[in-house]
Each structure stands twice: as C-alpha cells, then as structure tokens.
Design a protein around this motif. Structure first.
Motif, PDB file in Angstrom:
ATOM      1  N   PRO A   1      10.574 -24.276 -33.524  1.00 49.72           N
ATOM      2  CA  PRO A   1      10.439 -25.625 -34.092  1.00 49.72           C
ATOM      3  C   PRO A   1      11.402 -26.634 -33.468  1.00 49.72           C
ATOM      4  N   LEU A   2      12.552 -26.138 -32.987  1.00 50.23           N
ATOM      5  CA  LEU A   2      13.584 -27.045 -32.486  1.00 50.23           C
ATOM      6  C   LEU A   2      13.169 -27.752 -31.212  1.00 50.23           C
ATOM      7  N   VAL A   3      12.564 -27.007 -30.263  1.00 52.13           N
ATOM      8  CA  VAL A   3      12.223 -27.603 -28.958  1.00 52.13           C
ATOM      9  C   VAL A   3      10.791 -27.298 -28.525  1.00 52.13           C
TER      10      VAL A   3
ATOM     11  N   LEU B   1      10.419  -0.651 -30.513  1.00 51.59           N
ATOM     12  CA  LEU B   1      11.222  -1.604 -31.276  1.00 51.59           C
ATOM     13  C   LEU B   1      11.288  -2.955 -30.573  1.00 51.59           C
ATOM     14  N   TRP B   2      11.636  -2.949 -29.288  1.00 54.18           N
ATOM     15  CA  TRP B   2      11.745  -4.194 -28.545  1.00 54.18           C
ATOM     16  C   TRP B   2      10.397  -4.909 -28.475  1.00 54.18           C
ATOM     17  N   GLN B   3       9.324  -4.172 -28.233  1.00 49.82           N
ATOM     18  CA  GLN B   3       8.003  -4.798 -28.132  1.00 49.82           C
ATOM     19  C   GLN B   3       7.544  -5.353 -29.481  1.00 49.82           C
ATOM     20  N   HIS B   4       7.900  -4.671 -30.547  1.00 46.12           N
ATOM     21  CA  HIS B   4       7.523  -5.139 -31.884  1.00 46.12           C
ATOM     22  C   HIS B   4       8.194  -6.478 -32.183  1.00 46.12           C
ATOM     23  N   GLU B   5       9.494  -6.577 -31.899  1.00 41.51           N
ATOM     24  CA  GLU B   5      10.202  -7.829 -32.153  1.00 41.51           C
ATOM     25  C   GLU B   5       9.694  -8.938 -31.233  1.00 41.51           C
ATOM     26  N   TRP B   6       9.375  -8.585 -30.000  1.00 41.18           N
ATOM     27  CA  TRP B   6       8.862  -9.582 -29.054  1.00 41.18           C
ATOM     28  C   TRP B   6       7.506 -10.112 -29.520  1.00 41.18           C
ATOM     29  N   SER B   7       6.660  -9.237 -30.022  1.00 44.47           N
ATOM     30  CA  SER B   7       5.335  -9.684 -30.475  1.00 44.47           C
ATOM     31  C   SER B   7       5.465 -10.629 -31.665  1.00 44.47           C
ATOM     32  N   LYS B   8       6.485 -10.435 -32.510  1.00 41.55           N
ATOM     33  CA  LYS B   8       6.714 -11.358 -33.616  1.00 41.55           C
ATOM     34  C   LYS B   8       7.032 -12.754 -33.092  1.00 41.55           C
ATOM     35  N   LEU B   9       7.849 -12.803 -32.037  1.00 42.66           N
ATOM     36  CA  LEU B   9       8.219 -14.094 -31.465  1.00 42.66           C
ATOM     37  C   LEU B   9       7.037 -14.763 -30.792  1.00 42.66           C
ATOM     38  N   THR B  10       6.338 -14.032 -29.953  1.00 42.21           N
ATOM     39  CA  THR B  10       5.273 -14.640 -29.133  1.00 42.21           C
ATOM     40  C   THR B  10       4.102 -15.106 -29.997  1.00 42.21           C
ATOM     41  N   SER B  11       3.923 -14.513 -31.156  1.00 38.93           N
ATOM     42  CA  SER B  11       2.815 -14.944 -32.016  1.00 38.93           C
ATOM     43  C   SER B  11       3.033 -16.336 -32.584  1.00 38.93           C
ATOM     44  N   GLY B  12       4.287 -16.788 -32.557  1.00 41.43           N
ATOM     45  CA  GLY B  12       4.573 -18.106 -33.112  1.00 41.43           C
ATOM     46  C   GLY B  12       4.994 -19.150 -32.097  1.00 41.43           C
ATOM     47  N   ALA B  13       5.124 -18.732 -30.822  1.00 43.88           N
ATOM     48  CA  ALA B  13       5.582 -19.663 -29.786  1.00 43.88           C
ATOM     49  C   ALA B  13       4.407 -20.165 -28.954  1.00 43.88           C
ATOM     50  N   GLY B  14       4.627 -21.256 -28.229  1.00 39.73           N
ATOM     51  CA  GLY B  14       3.582 -21.831 -27.399  1.00 39.73           C
ATOM     52  C   GLY B  14       3.429 -21.122 -26.089  1.00 39.73           C
TER      53      GLY B  14
END
Length: 400
Positions: free
Chosen positions: A243-245, A387-400
């Motif tokens: 949301p910030l940038v 673990l790393w892929q799970h956390e990454w997928s959480k991020l990418t699902s909400g980023a542009g």
C-alpha cells in the motif's frame, strides 16, 4: 508457487530408483533430499546416471538454452554459432522457480540450463540433470580456483560456474531526489519505502532474493534460515510496500530501470551495468546508480550452467560451456550482459579501465574477496523450501 514447492519436493521420492555403473544407488543420495551444501559442509552430489562418453563429435542442429532473458550476449551467441556451424535458440524464464518447475516436470527439453547454486543438489538428486564429462571442459582451469571445485557441487559433477553478482538497490539518479539516495542514506533499501516513489518501486521476482533482502533489513544475516517466524517477518516487512508505494514485482530490472518504469528497484549488479545500453537517447550512464552494502555484508551469489537429463545435444552443450570459459569469449559475453564471469584472466580493475563498467558503477563490480563477507542463498531442506515459497505466495498474491 506454494504448490510448486510441494510438487518439487515430492519428486525427490520418485526419482533415480536404480543405480548407475559407478555404484551410485538410492542409498547414495539419488531420490533423497540433498545434503545442505555450505562452505564448511561441502556436498558431493550423487551420480544417478553416467556422463556421456569421451571423444564424441558435437551434434548438429539447434542448441536449446533455458535462461533468464538477456543473460547471454548476442555477440557471444553469434560467435559460437559461427565456430560450430550450429544455431542457438534461447528460451527465457522469468524466475528460477519457474525454471525448476519446468525442468523437473519434464514439460520442456533443453540442452543447457541456468541453475542457481541453491537448486543444484535437488536437481541432481531427482535425476533432472546429467553428470558432466570433464574431458570436454578443459577451460575449467581458467576459473577462480575455489570455483573449480565448488562446495555446492564438489568436483563439478553437474555444474559449471557462469556468473557472479551482488544483489543491491538500483535507482535512477535523474528521478530520485539526491537527498534520498546514497551516500546521504546509509541503507539504500530505505528508498524502497519512500512514498515519493509510489508506483515506481520494484523488487525482484525471486522468493529467495526478495525475502533475504528483508531479513537483512530486519537484522537477520542467516539468509538460509528455516525459522517460520523469521521468514514470516520478512514477508510482512515486504508487505508494507504494497500500500505504501504500490509495489511491483519482476526480474527485468535492467529494462525497468532503463525505460523509467522503475525509479528504485532491488537489482542484480550485472543488470544495472546492462541497463546502460538501454537508456533512452540523450540519457547518459550517470543516470543509473547502484548500492551494495559498503562493508560487503550483503547478498552475493554465483550462477551455473548445467545439462538437463533430456538434452538432445549434450556434446554440443559441453562445448558451449567450454566456449564460455575462454577468456576472450567471456569478455565478449560480459560486454553484452553486464555480468562478470569468475575467470582469473578477467580482473575487476580491468573491467573498469576498459570501460565495460562505468567508473561510477564500480559498486557493481564483484571481487573474489567479496564472497568472504557476503551472504549466499544456499540449499534449503524440502520443508524449508516449502516455507519460503508459502510466504512468498502470500506476498505476490497482493502485490502488483
């Protein structure tokens, strides 16, 4: 991406059920999770098949290369095609995760592929790669001594070092306020969090690179951690940027910097050097900046080339690897990609003196000693990878 990691780990259970003529069996590591290679815990990878025979002539036809976009110089490719009377066809992938998925699932057949050092062990154990025959690779002797026998692939059974690079921050000096950029700021990752850069901030489309940057920002130097709390904190730190940038994710940092899509981006050192050639007419190389931790305590890595098991031109692929390790050809490739190759005959000072690297981008030059202070992303366990892929997928699902 989370599903990808689960599938990749599962493949370990099914691969390499039979032994090879040199005695390697499932008990020797084939089909089992790979040893976690570290500088102080060297990994001899299992031989799950035999290398090709000595003395074979290179196959005719098209050499199919699987690689990041713009990660081989056009002049280098043309020189190889001319010498070997062959065609080189490069297929690009966007991320290493994508590449590993396609290689392991057998959906594509390539003769040579770029592979990260943190993936070599898994691909060897799953039988995805074929062992190398060093009789076709005399130019291995030109490599840095340490990389002639790398800790992640002792004896270079499966891989040949390709490039070396750091991961830092690239920015457009003509777009970013000088007061917000190095050397005014001690940590250039702060530029990613500046609301004035909204819509122009990118990170690399690479789970290990992006989350590792966040770990370092939070004070954790173990970029190979498998602590769920730490990896989750790294993901949450990057989520602040959405949301910030209006955070964007991609691996074409050489292009986004050059055309102004990115004012500030997590970047590979070689891509910032490469971006110089793509700047718009009238914009000079001084419009690009690159920051890597001044004390050297930042992300550093080397990439490799390997030959997939399904290669149709394995002899020609060996010759291509050997061609790359010739100093004259390596200089051609560096000039075309911006990425250094770890050959003893090519020194960092020479790259700057010869104008391959602009002097003001000397921060993007890698020295052998930098690997002493830098932090490398290395092999994870299958659980850690999930673990790393799970956390990454959480991020990418909400980023542009």
């Amino acid at each position: 991406m989370g599903a990808l990691a689960l599938g990749s780990a599962g493949l370990l259970l099914d691969a390499c059920s039979s032994g090879s003529s040199n005695g390697a069996t499932r008990a020797d590591g084939c089909g089992q999770p790979p040893k976690l290679s570290r500088p102080d815990n060297r990994a001899t990878l299992p031989l799950c098949a035999d290398p090709i025979a000595d003395g074979l002539e290179p196959e005719s036809g098209t050499l199919k290369v699987f690689n990041y976009d713009a990660y081989l110089g056009d002049d280098l490719i043309r020189a190889f095609e001319h010498e070997y009377k062959a065609k080189v066809e490069v297929t690009s992938f966007e991320s290493m995760d994508e590449a590993i998925d396609k290689l392991q699932n057998g959906t594509v057949a390539f003769d040579i592929s770029n592979v990260g050092v943190d993936r070599i062990g898994t691909l060897a154990a799953t039988g995805t790669l074929q062992p190398l025959n060093h009789s076709y690779l005399p130019n291995r002797a030109n490599l840095w001594t340490a990389l002639q026998d790398p800790f992640y692939d002792v004896g270079s059974r499966y891989s040949i070092p390709y490039t070396i690079y750091t991961t830092g921050i690239g920015w457009r000096t003509d777009k970013v306020d000088a007061a917000a950029a190095p050397p005014t700021v001690a940590d250039a990752t702060d530029m990613l969090y500046d609301p004035r850069h909204k819509g122009k901030v990118w990170i690399l489309d690479d789970a290990r690179e992006a989350l590792s940057m966040a770990l370092l920002r939070l004070g954790t130097t173990n970029v190979n951690t498998e602590d769920p709390a730490l990896v989750a904190k790294a993901r949450a730190e990057l989520e602040r940027l959405v949301p910030l940038v209006n955070l964007k994710i991609g691996s074409a940092d050489y292009q986004t910097l050059a055309d102004g899509q990115a004012w500030v981006t997590q970047a590979w050192s070689g891509d910032v050097i490469n971006a110089v050639a793509s700047l718009p007419k009238g914009v000079g190389p001084e419009a690009l900046g690159y920051w890597f931790q001044p004390d050297g305590h930042g992300l550093i890595q080397s990439d490799t080339f390997a030959i997939p098991k399904r290669a149709q031109h394995p002899v020609l692929a060996h010759h291509f690897m050997n061609f790359l390790l010739d100093p004259a050809h390596a200089r051609t490739n560096i000039a075309g990609t911006g990425y250094q190759m770890p050959l003893r005959a090519i020194t960092p000072d020479t790259l700057i003196a010869d104008g391959v690297v602009p002097k003001h981008l000397s921060t993007a030059v890698v020295r052998e000693s930098d690997f002493v202070n830098g932090y490398e992303q290395l092999q994870l366990t299958p659980t850690g990878d999930r673990l790393w892929q799970h956390e990454w997928s959480k991020l990418t699902s909400g980023a542009g």
